[in-house]
Design an enzyme around this catalytic site. Structure first.
Site, PDB file in Angstrom:
ATOM      1  N   GLY A   1       5.879  -4.006  -7.368  1.00  0.00           N
ATOM      2  CA  GLY A   1       5.160  -3.594  -6.318  1.00  0.00           C
ATOM      3  C   GLY A   1       5.250  -4.083  -4.794  1.00  0.00           C
TER       4      GLY A   1
ATOM      5  CB  VAL B   1      -6.481 -13.089  -9.670  1.00  0.00           C
ATOM      6  CG1 VAL B   1      -5.162 -13.914  -9.656  1.00  0.00           C
ATOM      7  CG2 VAL B   1      -6.436 -11.755  -9.275  1.00  0.00           C
TER       8      VAL B   1
ATOM      9  CG  ASN C   1      -0.234  -7.864  -3.604  1.00  0.00           C
ATOM     10  OD1 ASN C   1       0.221  -6.873  -2.713  1.00  0.00           O
ATOM     11  ND2 ASN C   1       0.262  -7.884  -4.963  1.00  0.00           N
TER      12      ASN C   1
ATOM     13  CE1 TYR D   1      -8.289   2.709  -3.552  1.00  0.00           C
ATOM     14  CE2 TYR D   1      -9.560   2.025  -1.645  1.00  0.00           C
ATOM     15  CZ  TYR D   1      -8.509   2.071  -2.493  1.00  0.00           C
ATOM     16  OH  TYR D   1      -7.634   0.998  -2.163  1.00  0.00           O
TER      17      TYR D   1
ATOM     18  CE  LYS E   1      -7.603  -3.407  -1.691  1.00  0.00           C
ATOM     19  NZ  LYS E   1      -6.963  -4.413  -2.246  1.00  0.00           N
TER      20      LYS E   1
HETATM   21  N1  LIG Z   1       0.430   1.243  -2.840  1.00  0.00           N
HETATM   22  C1  LIG Z   1      -0.654   1.575  -1.779  1.00  0.00           C
HETATM   23  O1  LIG Z   1      -0.427   2.654  -1.409  1.00  0.00           O
HETATM   24  C2  LIG Z   1      -1.337   0.727  -1.321  1.00  0.00           C
HETATM   25  C3  LIG Z   1      -2.226   0.908  -0.072  1.00  0.00           C
HETATM   26  C4  LIG Z   1      -3.010   0.057   0.534  1.00  0.00           C
HETATM   27  C5  LIG Z   1      -3.206  -1.089  -0.090  1.00  0.00           C
HETATM   28  N2  LIG Z   1      -2.388  -1.309  -1.189  1.00  0.00           N
HETATM   29  C6  LIG Z   1      -2.950  -2.743  -1.939  1.00  0.00           C
HETATM   30  O2  LIG Z   1      -1.621  -3.479  -1.771  1.00  0.00           O
HETATM   31  C7  LIG Z   1      -1.876  -4.330  -3.121  1.00  0.00           C
HETATM   32  C8  LIG Z   1      -0.472  -4.198  -3.873  1.00  0.00           C
HETATM   33  O3  LIG Z   1      -0.605  -2.878  -4.417  1.00  0.00           O
HETATM   34  P1  LIG Z   1       0.524  -2.438  -5.236  1.00  0.00           P
HETATM   35  O4  LIG Z   1       0.719  -0.812  -4.779  1.00  0.00           O
HETATM   36  O5  LIG Z   1       1.898  -3.138  -5.003  1.00  0.00           O
HETATM   37  O6  LIG Z   1      -0.045  -2.453  -6.850  1.00  0.00           O
HETATM   38  P2  LIG Z   1       0.337  -2.238  -8.313  1.00  0.00           P
HETATM   39  O7  LIG Z   1       1.910  -1.609  -7.940  1.00  0.00           O
HETATM   40  O8  LIG Z   1      -0.451  -1.379  -8.950  1.00  0.00           O
HETATM   41  O9  LIG Z   1       0.636  -3.668  -8.572  1.00  0.00           O
HETATM   42  C9  LIG Z   1      -0.579  -4.490  -8.939  1.00  0.00           C
HETATM   43  C10 LIG Z   1       0.067  -5.616  -9.030  1.00  0.00           C
HETATM   44  O10 LIG Z   1      -1.258  -6.652  -9.171  1.00  0.00           O
HETATM   45  C11 LIG Z   1      -1.066  -7.200 -10.460  1.00  0.00           C
HETATM   46  N3  LIG Z   1      -2.572  -7.695 -10.935  1.00  0.00           N
HETATM   47  C12 LIG Z   1      -3.302  -6.560 -11.424  1.00  0.00           C
HETATM   48  N4  LIG Z   1      -4.508  -7.194 -12.046  1.00  0.00           N
HETATM   49  C13 LIG Z   1      -4.314  -8.430 -12.016  1.00  0.00           C
HETATM   50  C14 LIG Z   1      -5.111  -9.466 -12.324  1.00  0.00           C
HETATM   51  N5  LIG Z   1      -6.075  -9.291 -12.842  1.00  0.00           N
HETATM   52  N6  LIG Z   1      -4.440 -10.777 -12.091  1.00  0.00           N
HETATM   53  C15 LIG Z   1      -3.311 -11.164 -11.248  1.00  0.00           C
HETATM   54  N7  LIG Z   1      -2.431  -9.969 -11.154  1.00  0.00           N
HETATM   55  C16 LIG Z   1      -3.142  -8.618 -11.344  1.00  0.00           C
HETATM   56  C17 LIG Z   1      -0.291  -6.616 -11.335  1.00  0.00           C
HETATM   57  O11 LIG Z   1       0.279  -7.490 -12.119  1.00  0.00           O
HETATM   58  P3  LIG Z   1       0.898  -7.109 -13.683  1.00  0.00           P
HETATM   59  O12 LIG Z   1       1.795  -6.000 -13.503  1.00  0.00           O
HETATM   60  O13 LIG Z   1       1.344  -8.306 -14.196  1.00  0.00           O
HETATM   61  O14 LIG Z   1      -0.409  -6.617 -14.294  1.00  0.00           O
HETATM   62  C18 LIG Z   1       0.886  -6.104 -10.111  1.00  0.00           C
HETATM   63  O15 LIG Z   1       1.892  -6.997  -9.920  1.00  0.00           O
HETATM   64  C19 LIG Z   1      -3.152  -4.223  -3.535  1.00  0.00           C
HETATM   65  O16 LIG Z   1      -4.022  -5.194  -2.931  1.00  0.00           O
HETATM   66  C20 LIG Z   1      -3.487  -2.934  -3.162  1.00  0.00           C
HETATM   67  O17 LIG Z   1      -4.827  -2.747  -3.142  1.00  0.00           O
HETATM   68  C21 LIG Z   1      -1.657  -0.597  -1.915  1.00  0.00           C
END
Ligand SMILES: NC(=O)c1ccc[n+]([C@@H]2O[C@H](COP(=O)([O-])OP(=O)(O)OC[C@H]3O[C@@H](n4cnc5c(N)ncnc54)[C@H](OP(=O)(O)O)[C@@H]3O)[C@@H](O)[C@H]2O)c1
Length: 251
Positions: free
Chosen positions: A10, A58, A84, A146, A153
């Site tokens: 991601g 984490v 992140n 949410y 957040k």
């Molecule tokens: N996508 C959106 O629309 C969006 C919008 C606003 C903000 N964000 C923010 O952007 C950031 C990344 O989002 P994303 O969409 O890329 O999320 P994602 O695709 O769901 O990926 C989540 C990532 O976090 C890791 N993770 C989850 N729990 C963890 C833990 N306990 N310890 C260590 N790593 C952990 C996962 O690793 P594993 O795969 O190894 O579990 C994965 O690499 C987040 O903070 C999210 O809230 C996203």
């Protein structure tokens, strides 16, 4: 040396690759999915940079500490921390349980505080540092199911302001980036973004005619980790094409 938590997949993966292309060595952190994290590390090595792969939840302080012990032992310092990784129990307020609150707050918000406590001494050794967290519009506005992630957040955004002030004399720059909707696996966890055709509709409703991509977000995070961003402190930079400026139905 840059640590990006949750960087196997991601947005985190895009940030890690972007920082590597800018010349950084990387710590790739994952929790459940080793395969994609190994692949990200391989891509970083193919760019000629070092990549240390660390499995750590984490949400657990001991695992954060073990990760930083390893970084300290192998590299002796740290230049960039990108907080992140995120997880969460997505459901209405009345269906939330203490376990979901603890899980969500610990992974999303507590992790920033205690990772920063370990990162700061490593950055002081380098003479400067950058901390960037990923937040979301749900920290200040209301998104379906949410509530608890939104609260986590909001905590990140508040911590960002406190850390920016307290770490400024140490030459450590602290900010947060708030992406709008970005097409990653995360959207599968929300009923509202699993609907057929929803991404196309949301893209059409965006003033730019498209959604932000992982690269759009990585560009801004990487910029906040450069001396050019030196005087931006404790800010939440929104990367959403202007979507959250719109007032609602009349738009
Ligand atoms: N996508 C959106 O629309 C969006 C919008 C606003 C903000 N964000 C923010 O952007 C950031 C990344 O989002 P994303 O969409 O890329 O999320 P994602 O695709 O769901 O990926 C989540 C990532 O976090 C890791 N993770 C989850 N729990 C963890 C833990 N306990 N310890 C260590 N790593 C952990 C996962 O690793 P594993 O795969 O190894 O579990 C994965 O690499 C987040 O903070 C999210 O809230 C996203």
């Amino acid at each position: 040396m840059a640590l990006v938590t949750g960087s196997g997949r991601g947005i985190g993966r895009a940030i890690a690759l972007h920082l590597a292309r800018n010349g950084a060595d990387l710590v790739i952190n994952f929790f459940r999915n080793r395969g994609p994290a190994e692949q990200t590390a391989e891509e970083i090595r193919a760019l000629g940079r070092q990549a240390l792969l660390v499995k750590a939840n984490v949400g657990e302080i001991e695992e954060i500490n073990a990760m930083f012990d390893q970084i300290e032992a192998e590299y002796g310092g740290l230049d960039i921390l990108v907080s992140n990784a995120a997880s969460g129990y997505n459901r209405p307020v009345l269906e939330q349980r203490p376990k979901g609150w603890d899980w969500t707050m610990n992974i999303n918000a507590r992790a920033l505080l205690f990772a920063a406590q370990r990162a700061v001494p490593l950055m002081e050794k380098r003479g400067r540092g950058y901390i960037v967290s990923l937040t979301s519009p749900g920290g200040t506005r209301v998104l379906p199911d949410y509530a608890v992630v939104g609260a986590s957040k909001a905590a990140i955004e508040s911590l960002t302001r406190y850390m920016a002030i307290e770490f400024a004399p140490k030459n450590i720059v602290v900010n947060a980036v708030s992406p709008g909707l970005v097409a990653t696996d995360a959207l599968q966890h929300f009923e509202s973004t699993r609907q057929e055709g929803i991404l196309e509709r949301l893209a059409a409703a965006n003033p730019t005619g498209r959604l932000a991509t992982v690269e759009d977000v990585a560009n801004v995070v990487a910029f906040l980790c450069t001396p050019a961003a030196e005087m931006i402190r404790g800010q939440v930079i929104v990367v959403d094409g202007g979507r959250t400026l719109l007032a609602g139905d009349i738009n």
